[in-house]
Write an enzyme that holds these catalytic residues in place. Structure first.
Site, short mmCIF file in Angstrom:
data_model
loop_
_atom_site.label_atom_id
_atom_site.label_comp_id
_atom_site.label_asym_id
_atom_site.label_seq_id
_atom_site.Cartn_x
_atom_site.Cartn_y
_atom_site.Cartn_z
N LYS A 1 48.26 2.63 -41.97
CA LYS A 1 49.33 3.59 -42.29
C LYS A 1 50.23 3.83 -41.07
CE LYS A 1 48.36 8.24 -42.20
NZ LYS A 1 49.26 8.96 -41.29
N ASN A 2 49.58 3.99 -39.91
CA ASN A 2 50.33 4.40 -38.72
C ASN A 2 51.06 3.24 -38.04
OD1 ASN A 2 49.55 6.94 -39.37
ND2 ASN A 2 48.02 7.16 -37.74
N CYS B 1 50.63 16.34 -41.85
CA CYS B 1 49.46 17.22 -41.91
C CYS B 1 49.68 18.48 -41.09
CB CYS B 1 48.23 16.48 -41.39
SG CYS B 1 47.70 15.19 -42.53
N ARG C 1 52.90 20.63 -33.96
CA ARG C 1 53.53 19.32 -34.09
C ARG C 1 55.04 19.36 -33.80
NH1 ARG C 1 51.04 15.63 -38.67
NH2 ARG C 1 51.27 14.11 -37.01
N ASP D 1 41.85 11.32 -35.16
CA ASP D 1 41.71 11.10 -36.62
C ASP D 1 40.29 10.71 -37.02
OD1 ASP D 1 44.59 11.41 -36.99
OD2 ASP D 1 44.71 9.51 -35.95
N ARG E 1 47.93 10.09 -49.31
CA ARG E 1 48.94 9.81 -48.28
C ARG E 1 48.47 8.69 -47.36
NH1 ARG E 1 50.04 14.20 -44.46
NH2 ARG E 1 50.91 12.37 -43.48
C1 EPZ Z 1 50.41 10.05 -34.81
O1 EPZ Z 1 51.00 11.34 -34.94
C2 EPZ Z 1 49.69 9.79 -36.09
N1 EPZ Z 1 50.63 9.87 -37.19
C3 EPZ Z 1 48.58 10.80 -36.28
O2 EPZ Z 1 47.89 10.42 -37.44
C4 EPZ Z 1 47.63 10.74 -35.08
O3 EPZ Z 1 46.68 11.76 -35.20
C5 EPZ Z 1 48.42 10.92 -33.78
O4 EPZ Z 1 49.51 9.97 -33.71
C6 EPZ Z 1 47.55 10.76 -32.54
O5 EPZ Z 1 46.99 9.47 -32.52
C7 EPZ Z 1 51.39 8.82 -37.47
O6 EPZ Z 1 51.33 7.78 -36.84
C8 EPZ Z 1 52.28 8.96 -38.66
P1 EPZ Z 1 51.57 12.47 -31.22
P2 EPZ Z 1 52.13 11.82 -33.94
O7 EPZ Z 1 53.05 12.52 -31.05
O8 EPZ Z 1 52.91 10.63 -33.51
C9 EPZ Z 1 52.22 16.71 -29.05
C10 EPZ Z 1 46.66 10.82 -39.40
O9 EPZ Z 1 45.78 11.55 -39.91
N2 EPZ Z 1 53.68 16.45 -29.13
O10 EPZ Z 1 50.82 11.44 -30.44
O11 EPZ Z 1 52.85 12.94 -34.58
C11 EPZ Z 1 51.64 16.98 -30.43
O12 EPZ Z 1 51.86 18.29 -30.85
C12 EPZ Z 1 47.58 11.38 -38.40
O13 EPZ Z 1 46.82 9.62 -39.72
C13 EPZ Z 1 54.56 17.35 -28.57
O14 EPZ Z 1 54.15 18.36 -27.96
O15 EPZ Z 1 51.22 12.34 -32.76
C14 EPZ Z 1 50.19 16.64 -30.21
O16 EPZ Z 1 49.53 17.73 -29.61
C15 EPZ Z 1 47.81 12.81 -38.35
N3 EPZ Z 1 55.91 17.12 -28.68
C16 EPZ Z 1 50.25 15.48 -29.20
O17 EPZ Z 1 51.56 15.56 -28.60
C17 EPZ Z 1 56.40 16.02 -29.33
O18 EPZ Z 1 57.63 15.85 -29.40
C18 EPZ Z 1 50.08 14.11 -29.83
O19 EPZ Z 1 50.99 13.91 -30.90
C19 EPZ Z 1 55.49 15.11 -29.90
C20 EPZ Z 1 54.13 15.34 -29.79
#
Ligand code: EPZ
Length: 453
Positions: free
Chosen positions: A38-39, A136, A141, A325, A433
């Site tokens: 998915k990702n 989610c 986020r 995850d 999803r």
């Molecule tokens: C991706 O989310 C995945 N989603 C998530 O999968 C996964 O848990 C996550 O990466 C971590 O591996 C998709 O690929 C669609 P991040 P993403 O930006 O990209 C903070 C699942 O169940 N952050 O790495 O949104 C954020 O709040 C899911 O498949 C900021 O502060 O994750 C978090 O604490 C859910 N500001 C951390 O970084 C920003 O602008 C990591 O988030 C962006 C992120």
């Protein structure tokens, strides 16, 4: 909306089978196949927007996140058809055009992927409108890293009540970007924007998840020049134009880990076809430490218990650490382990909400919202950290529960299948999803359930 033959509403939920009645207490055994991640798949679909020719993406899972991205691409004039083989898509971006606000807004709240349309749309159209994001509910986020990066590329970002409007009056140019945290999405944002920006982009503190490496492979096939340097540095030399790609998506290691945890929790034996060892090394180490067993085969991995399960301490982290995850399905298995387990969640600030349902089913789990101070730690503490302490083994009993999010929801179903007696699990649509053919796979593994609503 249909994707590969299923009916899906624009809010991402399949229109039938929202409530399950589950009779648990039996091992789950058999074979499941995992398809493209998915990702990666959803991001590779967005990358197709950047090309001047059609692209083909293979091993696309039949999940509602894919349906949402497909629909948003179509709204922007990308023609999306079935590809040359079953489970593949052909994406033709040659008639990309601005979409009407109402059409875009219909996707508000459906997924987080729309934020990744920014760079490609700015390159193609000079402007973009991104609806309010969904995904989610596992913490704040925020998207500040995304917007800061886009501004560095020269985009003008205007926040509006219903979304974000972006323009690039003077085009986009390469930038030096240092992410405050190796965010997966922000790294993808930079990649998808930098490949066609004028000049070179240096991205520091990048995420290096296998799905990101696969996205880099997709972009390289399209003609991008991206080099991966030591210490989380990625260099991107912008090019004037990109062509299409033909790509088979990397397997879904989150789904593979989920079925592995289901085998451990229910004391069953599940062969996960398509799972590969390299991308799961960290998960496999934890399986072994907890007392699970696995056989790595050419075409997948077989998971089962190796004896009694034992408590374990796990810290979620960015790759190559233990993925955030993976912790939810693992925690269901840990309720059946002897002794105390501790799971430190360091990626999201609110990802243990799903444990309330497990407690309702008889699990002994305490959540520490501010984390646990004591004990040696591999990952340095982050301010948003939480910890869950699980004492086991505890017999689980049936309950009436409502799925909160994708991974938490999957865990609820597995907990219901581990529990003695009958459970009612509501809001199952969320699980579609990210898990393709979810109910068919449960049936194939011998799960005893009925769709009751
Ligand atoms: C991706 O989310 C995945 N989603 C998530 O999968 C996964 O848990 C996550 O990466 C971590 O591996 C998709 O690929 C669609 P991040 P993403 O930006 O990209 C903070 C699942 O169940 N952050 O790495 O949104 C954020 O709040 C899911 O498949 C900021 O502060 O994750 C978090 O604490 C859910 N500001 C951390 O970084 C920003 O602008 C990591 O988030 C962006 C992120």
């Amino acid at each position: 909306m249909t994707l590969l033959g299923e009916t899906i509403s624009t809010n991402g939920a399949k229109q039938e089978g929202e409530i399950l009645s589950i009779r648990g207490g039996q091992p789950l055994s058999g074979t499941v196949e995992v398809k493209g991640a998915k990702n990666l798949v959803t991001k590779a679909m967005v990358a197709a927007l950047l090309g001047e020719e059609p692209s083909v993406l293979r091993d696309v899972p039949d999940i509602s996140d894919v349906a949402v991205v497909r629909s948003l691409l179509e709204v922007h004039g990308v023609r999306v058809d079935e590809g040359p083989e079953r489970g593949s898509l052909r994406l033709d971006p040659q008639d990309v055009e601005s979409a009407h606000f109402e059409e875009i807004d219909a996707h508000a709240g459906a997924s987080r992927i729309p934020i990744l349309f920014c760079g490609p749309l700015l390159h193609r159209l000079g402007q973009a409108f991104i609806p309010d994001l969904g995904g989610c509910r596992i913490g704040d986020r925020p998207i500040d890293f995304h917007l800061d990066a886009l501004r560095k590329f020269g985009a003008v970002v205007e926040k509006q009540p219903s979304g974000i409007r972006l323009s690039a009056p003077r085009g986009l140019h390469g930038a030096n970007i240092h992410l405050p945290y190796p965010s997966v999405g922000a790294t993808e944002q930079v990649l998808l924007t930098a490949v066609r920006a004028a000049g070179t982009t240096e991205l520091r503190n990048a995420a290096i998840e296998p799905e990101i490496m696969d996205l880099i492979a997709v972009l390289q096939k399209m003609g991008a020049i991206i080099s991966y340097e030591p210490n989380r540095v990625i260099l991107i030399e912008g090019v004037d134009s990109l062509r299409g790609y033909d790509h088979r998506a990397i397997f879904d290691r989150n789904e593979a880990a989920s079925w592995a945890a289901a085998a451990l929790a229910t004391d069953g034996e599940i062969f996960v076809g398509g799972a590969k060892q390299q991308e799961m090394l960290t998960f496999l180490n934890v399986v072994r430490k907890v007392g699970g067993d696995f056989d790595i085969r050419e075409d997948g991995i077989l998971f089962r218990r190796g004896g009694e399960l034992r408590g374990v301490t796990v810290e979620t982290d960015v790759h190559p650490g233990f993925m955030t995850d993976w912790q939810q399905p693992l925690i269901v298995a840990l309720t059946q382990a002897h002794g105390r387990s501790v799971v430190h969640e360091t990626v999201y600030e609110n990802r243990f909400g799903f444990t309330q349902a497990l407690v309702k089913m008889g699990a002994q789990i305490s959540v520490y919202p501010n984390g646990l101070q004591e004990g040696p730690r591999r990952v340095p503490r982050r301010s948003l950290e939480q910890a869950a302490v699980i004492d086991g083994p505890t017999p689980l009993h049936g309950a009436d529960i409502t799925v909160p999010d994708l991974r938490g929801g999957y865990s609820h179903v597995i907990a219901a299948l581990t529990a003695e007696g009958e459970s009612v699990v509501r809001n199952i649509g969320i699980i579609r999803r990210g898990y393709a053919d979810f109910l068919d796979k449960l049936s194939a593994l011998g799960a005893d359930f009925d769709v009751i609503g």
